[in-house]
Design a protein around this motif. Structure first.
Motif, short mmCIF file in Angstrom:
data_model
loop_
_atom_site.label_atom_id
_atom_site.label_comp_id
_atom_site.label_asym_id
_atom_site.label_seq_id
_atom_site.Cartn_x
_atom_site.Cartn_y
_atom_site.Cartn_z
N LEU A 25 12.86 -6.01 11.61
CA LEU A 25 13.58 -4.86 12.16
C LEU A 25 12.69 -3.63 12.24
O LEU A 25 12.76 -2.86 13.19
N LEU A 26 11.81 -3.46 11.25
CA LEU A 26 10.91 -2.31 11.24
C LEU A 26 9.52 -2.67 11.75
O LEU A 26 8.98 -2.01 12.64
N THR A 27 8.95 -3.73 11.20
CA THR A 27 7.56 -4.07 11.54
C THR A 27 7.41 -4.71 12.92
O THR A 27 6.32 -4.71 13.49
N ASN A 28 8.50 -5.24 13.46
CA ASN A 28 8.46 -5.84 14.80
C ASN A 28 9.60 -5.27 15.63
O ASN A 28 10.31 -5.99 16.33
N PHE A 29 9.75 -3.95 15.55
CA PHE A 29 10.92 -3.28 16.12
C PHE A 29 11.06 -3.49 17.63
O PHE A 29 12.17 -3.67 18.13
N LYS A 30 9.96 -3.50 18.37
CA LYS A 30 10.03 -3.64 19.83
C LYS A 30 10.70 -4.94 20.24
O LYS A 30 11.48 -4.98 21.20
N VAL A 31 10.39 -6.01 19.51
CA VAL A 31 10.98 -7.32 19.83
C VAL A 31 12.42 -7.37 19.38
O VAL A 31 13.31 -7.80 20.12
N ASP B 205 19.55 -1.91 -4.83
CA ASP B 205 18.90 -3.09 -5.40
C ASP B 205 17.61 -3.41 -4.66
O ASP B 205 17.56 -4.22 -3.73
N THR B 206 16.57 -2.77 -5.08
CA THR B 206 15.27 -2.89 -4.40
C THR B 206 14.63 -4.27 -4.55
O THR B 206 13.79 -4.65 -3.73
N LYS B 207 15.06 -5.00 -5.57
CA LYS B 207 14.52 -6.37 -5.72
C LYS B 207 15.23 -7.31 -4.74
O LYS B 207 14.58 -8.12 -4.07
N PHE B 208 16.53 -7.20 -4.65
CA PHE B 208 17.32 -8.04 -3.74
C PHE B 208 16.92 -7.78 -2.29
O PHE B 208 16.88 -8.69 -1.47
N GLU B 209 16.61 -6.52 -1.98
CA GLU B 209 16.24 -6.13 -0.61
C GLU B 209 14.72 -6.02 -0.47
O GLU B 209 14.20 -5.15 0.22
N ARG B 210 14.00 -6.93 -1.11
CA ARG B 210 12.53 -6.84 -1.15
C ARG B 210 11.90 -6.91 0.24
O ARG B 210 10.84 -6.31 0.47
N GLU C 85 8.79 -4.10 4.41
CA GLU C 85 8.58 -3.61 5.77
C GLU C 85 8.45 -2.09 5.79
O GLU C 85 7.62 -1.54 6.53
N ALA C 86 9.28 -1.41 5.01
CA ALA C 86 9.22 0.06 4.96
C ALA C 86 7.88 0.53 4.39
O ALA C 86 7.28 1.48 4.90
N ARG C 87 7.42 -0.15 3.35
CA ARG C 87 6.12 0.22 2.75
C ARG C 87 4.97 -0.03 3.72
O ARG C 87 4.02 0.75 3.78
N ALA C 88 5.07 -1.10 4.50
CA ALA C 88 4.02 -1.42 5.48
C ALA C 88 3.88 -0.30 6.52
O ALA C 88 2.78 -0.03 7.01
N ARG D 208 7.59 1.27 -9.16
CA ARG D 208 6.35 1.76 -8.53
C ARG D 208 6.36 1.54 -7.02
O ARG D 208 5.61 2.19 -6.29
N LEU D 209 7.21 0.60 -6.55
CA LEU D 209 7.26 0.31 -5.11
C LEU D 209 8.12 1.32 -4.35
O LEU D 209 8.14 1.32 -3.12
N ILE D 210 8.83 2.15 -5.09
CA ILE D 210 9.81 3.06 -4.50
C ILE D 210 9.35 4.51 -4.63
O ILE D 210 8.93 4.93 -5.71
N ASP D 211 9.44 5.26 -3.56
CA ASP D 211 8.98 6.65 -3.57
C ASP D 211 9.89 7.53 -4.42
O ASP D 211 9.42 8.42 -5.13
#
Length: 354
Positions: free
Chosen positions: A108-114, A172-177, A182-185, A201-204
């Motif tokens: 959805l984020l990393t391949n948004f155009k498709v 739930d950042t683990k469940f939605e890993r 994709e957001a971090r990328a 540490r993965l969350i801002d």
């Protein structure tokens, strides 16, 4: 409750304790990086230090407020597990925020155009389903309905998203890993309700708290909702409302066109029937007896043709079997939508019904 720097009411530590925000996961499931937020262990369960939750939430609120004040802001809420999904969809619909409450659509984020092509397809299919409801067969309409249902389940909350979001809120950042990855990328800032089994540490903007209890999740979203109400844009709400109106208007238009067409066809058939009752003028026999030759009227529906074929014949002015009997193969083939194979079948059915 206490008020933040953005005039938003924040929960106190007592409020958090009342909704069970302090209960983490079992000690066997913890993430070592979460150690800074653990107050103690009780009966094999980690107890989260909610004294640290309040300032973390305030920091997240300040960031979210600054985002919402920007005209280019696009916030997306992600919460697909059963405890979070109803709350996420409710807030997303009410305040015009993009959301994902079912399975995260990969790319959805990393391949948004498709992926956006599938989102656009949903809009087009909903319109096509209405436009063709009186043209397609029941089987074709059912197939289209199922495709719409499948796409709507995945993309309803992001239907008018034209660009990738500028910030993400995750339950739930683990469940939605996958969503987090994709957001971090793409370096999209993340606000996350982080439990003891997750890596903060993965969350801002980590908000240490129970991410399974419905009351806990709702408490945080009440805070976010205040921000959406105070600073959120009405753009998406307006787009959704306009789309609903457009669909309703299109539906009314198609139904009116169909009603007029049906009325015209019935009128044409009635007139044809009246003309066909007496085809010849009265004649007399040798003994002077007057004879009237009467021809019965049979509508083309008697042939049990496909609905689409029947509609094409009626559109060409052929409403009765008697009129079909007068048509040759070549004359039927020139009718728009009637091919040679269909024309031969029509002639065969007419002969059988003689």
């Amino acid at each position: 409750m206490k008020e933040s720097t953005n005039s938003i009411v924040l929960p106190t530590t007592d409020d958090l304790l009342k909704v069970g925000a302090q209960f983490g996961h079992s000690v066997q499931r913890w993430h070592p990086s979460f150690a800074q937020y653990i107050y103690k262990t009780s009966k094999g369960i980690h107890i989260i230090d909610v004294r640290k939750t309040v300032p973390a939430l305030e920091k997240a609120v300040e960031f979210l407020a600054s985002q919402l004040k920007s005209e280019s802001a696009r916030i997306i809420i992600v919460g697909t597990k059963k405890q979070a999904a109803p709350i996420v969809s409710e807030v997303g619909e009410k305040y015009g925020i993009f959301y994902v409450s079912d399975k995260w659509p990969s790319g959805l984020l990393t391949n948004f155009k498709v992926v956006s092509q599938s989102i656009s397809k949903l809009v087009k299919l909903k319109e096509a389903h209405i436009k063709k409801r009186h043209i397609l067969t029941k089987k074709e309409l059912l197939s289209m309905s199922r495709e719409i249902e499948s796409l709507e389940k995945r993309f309803k909350g992001v239907m008018f998203m034209d660009k990738v979001p500028t910030a993400m809120i995750v339950v739930d950042t683990k469940f939605e890993r996958i969503a987090v990855k994709e957001a971090r990328a793409l370096k999209i800032p993340i606000i996350g309700i982080v439990d003891s089994n997750s890596d903060p540490r993965l969350i801002d903007y980590s908000i240490p708290a129970n991410d399974d209890a419905i009351k806990s999740i709702r408490l945080f979203f009440e805070v976010f909702s205040e921000l959406f109400a105070a600073h959120g844009s009405k753009r998406i709400l307006t787009m959704r409302e306009q789309f609903v109106k457009r669909i309703a208007g299109l539906e009314a238009e198609i139904e009116e066109e169909y009603r007029i067409k049906q009325a015209a066809q019935l009128g044409s058939m009635a007139a044809q029937k009246q003309r066909a009752v007496i085809q010849e003028a009265p004649t007399s026999t040798a003994d002077g007896t007057r004879v009237v030759r009467v021809s019965s009227y049979r509508p083309i529906s008697d042939l049990k043709l496909a609905k689409t074929v029947e509609e094409k014949l009626v559109a060409a002015g052929i409403t009765s079997v008697e009129l079909l009997e007068q048509k040759s193969l070549e004359e039927l083939k020139v009718i728009k939508g009637i091919g040679e194979k269909t024309a031969k079948r029509i002639i065969s059915l007419v002969k059988k019904n003689d």
